[in-house]
Design a protein around this motif. Structure first.
Motif, PDB file in Angstrom:
ATOM      1  N   ALA A 198       0.830  -1.219   0.000  1.00 53.32           N
ATOM      2  CA  ALA A 198       0.000   0.000   0.000  1.00 53.32           C
ATOM      3  C   ALA A 198       0.858   1.260   0.000  1.00 53.32           C
ATOM      4  N   GLY A 199       0.517   2.163  -0.924  1.00 54.70           N
ATOM      5  CA  GLY A 199       1.176   3.470  -0.962  1.00 54.70           C
ATOM      6  C   GLY A 199       2.555   3.486  -1.599  1.00 54.70           C
ATOM      7  N   THR A 200       3.016   2.357  -2.155  1.00 53.69           N
ATOM      8  CA  THR A 200       4.393   2.298  -2.677  1.00 53.69           C
ATOM      9  C   THR A 200       4.490   2.024  -4.175  1.00 53.69           C
ATOM     10  N   VAL A 201       3.374   1.753  -4.841  1.00 51.26           N
ATOM     11  CA  VAL A 201       3.443   1.252  -6.220  1.00 51.26           C
ATOM     12  C   VAL A 201       3.313   2.403  -7.231  1.00 51.26           C
ATOM     13  N   ALA A 202       4.289   2.505  -8.134  1.00 46.71           N
ATOM     14  CA  ALA A 202       4.314   3.592  -9.115  1.00 46.71           C
ATOM     15  C   ALA A 202       3.442   3.294 -10.330  1.00 46.71           C
ATOM     16  N   VAL A 203       3.372   2.016 -10.726  1.00 43.41           N
ATOM     17  CA  VAL A 203       2.593   1.653 -11.917  1.00 43.41           C
ATOM     18  C   VAL A 203       1.747   0.413 -11.618  1.00 43.41           C
ATOM     19  N   ILE A 204       0.448   0.550 -11.812  1.00 39.58           N
ATOM     20  CA  ILE A 204      -0.490  -0.561 -11.624  1.00 39.58           C
ATOM     21  C   ILE A 204      -0.960  -0.963 -13.025  1.00 39.58           C
ATOM     22  N   ALA A 205      -0.558  -2.151 -13.478  1.00 40.99           N
ATOM     23  CA  ALA A 205      -0.915  -2.598 -14.825  1.00 40.99           C
ATOM     24  C   ALA A 205      -1.795  -3.830 -14.733  1.00 40.99           C
ATOM     25  N   SER A 206      -2.739  -3.954 -15.667  1.00 42.38           N
ATOM     26  CA  SER A 206      -3.572  -5.151 -15.684  1.00 42.38           C
ATOM     27  C   SER A 206      -4.250  -5.355 -17.036  1.00 42.38           C
ATOM     28  N   ASN A 207      -4.253  -6.598 -17.450  1.00 42.13           N
ATOM     29  CA  ASN A 207      -5.164  -7.054 -18.506  1.00 42.13           C
ATOM     30  C   ASN A 207      -6.093  -8.038 -17.812  1.00 42.13           C
ATOM     31  N   PRO A 208      -7.153  -7.515 -17.178  1.00 48.94           N
ATOM     32  CA  PRO A 208      -8.025  -8.387 -16.384  1.00 48.94           C
ATOM     33  C   PRO A 208      -9.053  -9.069 -17.287  1.00 48.94           C
ATOM     34  N   PRO A 209      -9.836  -9.989 -16.747  1.00 46.28           N
ATOM     35  CA  PRO A 209     -10.987 -10.476 -17.520  1.00 46.28           C
ATOM     36  C   PRO A 209     -11.911  -9.288 -17.779  1.00 46.28           C
ATOM     37  N   TYR A 210     -12.403  -9.144 -19.019  1.00 43.43           N
ATOM     38  CA  TYR A 210     -13.330  -8.037 -19.289  1.00 43.43           C
ATOM     39  C   TYR A 210     -14.451  -8.397 -20.261  1.00 43.43           C
TER      40      TYR A 210
END
Ligand code: SAM
Ligand code: GLN
Length: 293
Positions: free
Chosen positions: A191-203
């Motif tokens: 928590a509070g430390t991640v610069a880039v959140i990437a995802s190819n989730p189910p959509y």
């Protein structure tokens, strides 16, 4: 035992028959697949097969039989990548097979946005996460192409997680950590430390059954479907990203070409800033980015 006459089993004849078989089976790109399958059987490159085709090279009966076997699997619409055991993704050849989503060319663009965002971080060791990593494709691209980053990838499916673990070893990424769990909570310690959140989730919306048999029959269901409008996972990920990130962090989400406006609305309502949708190489809306408030 007598050998087959060489003229029946030359590369041009075998490939012409294979193209017809695959076209009749409804395979999208029969010419490319026939060549790649023969390259796989002969342990050589696509270019070498093209050369053998123009030279009229003869196959041995063992080679002919091995090719017939993989051809009938492909004609039954088993994905090419499950037969060859690999899928290209950016600079890598990833290991894939039953139980893992086959990485797609369009996701290479998603990875590019994540990589660019990671390079732009003014921190000597920026942290990125990949939510629902599947084969490890996006996470491994970030880890290898941004070598000073630290990447944490999470995958819930035990089978897919095992493929991702093979790929981490295969690619030799040492700046990447892989976790088995639900992205809703598996990364809470970051928590509070991640610069880039990437995802190819189910959509994929629950009722929108994919047209391609390769997808419908062979991609894991838990990789595809996400509630009535296909956005249930994106709603969760928006909240996860707000917890994991800090002001100025980026979120990078893959989605279907019709979902950009809805996703910008979800992100903006949750407090994300500057939500923007970008296109893939076929000019379809494919990725939405936003900045942590
Ligand atoms: N990121 C990979 C890629 O781009 O090739 C895989 C994408 S696939 C469309 C989505 C992945 O998310 C699947 O591997 C699926 O098992 C995983 N997944 C779905 N829900 C999840 C959850 N709640 N937590 C962790 N992983 C999840
Ligand atoms: N693009 C995938 C398909 O071919 C869907 C991927 C996803 O849900 N992330 O159907």
């Amino acid at each position: 035992m007598t050998e087959q006459p060489a003229s029946d089993a030359t590369v041009p004849v075998v490939l012409a028959n294979a193209r017809q078989t695959l076209a009749e089976a409804g395979v999208a790109d029969p010419g490319v697949d026939a060549t790649l399958l023969l390259a796989h059987v002969l342990g050589t490159s696509r270019g070498d097969i093209q050369l053998k085709e123009s030279l009229g090279y003869s196959l041995t009966s063992d080679e002919g039989e091995a090719f017939a076997a993989v051809l009938s699997r492909r004609a039954a619409r088993e994905p090419l990548q499950h037969i060859t055991g690999t899928a290209p993704f950016r600079y890598m050849e990833l290991l894939v097979g039953p139980g893992v989503f086959v990485p797609r060319p369009e996701t290479e663009i998603v990875a590019q946005y994540a990589i660019d965002a990671l390079w732009a971080v003014a921190n000597p060791a920026p942290v990125a996460v990949d939510l629902g990593t599947g084969s490890g494709a996006i996470a491994l691209a970030m880890a290898t192409e941004v070598p000073h980053s630290r990447v944490i990838a999470v995958e819930r499916s035990v089978d897919a997680h095992a493929w991702a673990a093979k790929n981490v070893a295969h690619v030799g990424a040492t700046n990447m950590e892989l976790r088995n769990g639900d992205f809703a909570s598996a990364l809470d310690d970051l928590a509070g430390t991640v610069a880039v959140i990437a995802s190819n989730p189910p959509y994929v919306p629950a009722e929108a059954i994919p047209r391609d048999l390769e997808v419908r029959l062979y991609d894991p269901k838990e990789a595809l479907y996400s509630g009535a409008d296909g956005l249930d996972d994106i709603r969760v990920i928006s909240g996860v990203g707000l917890r994991l990130g800090y002001p100025g962090s980026s979120i990078v989400l893959e989605h279907g070409e019709w979902q950009g406006a809805d996703i910008r609305e979800i992100l903006t309502a949750d407090g994300w800033m500057s939500a923007a949708t970008h296109q893939d190489l076929t000019m379809r809306d494919r990725v939405t980015t936003a900045v942590h408030p």
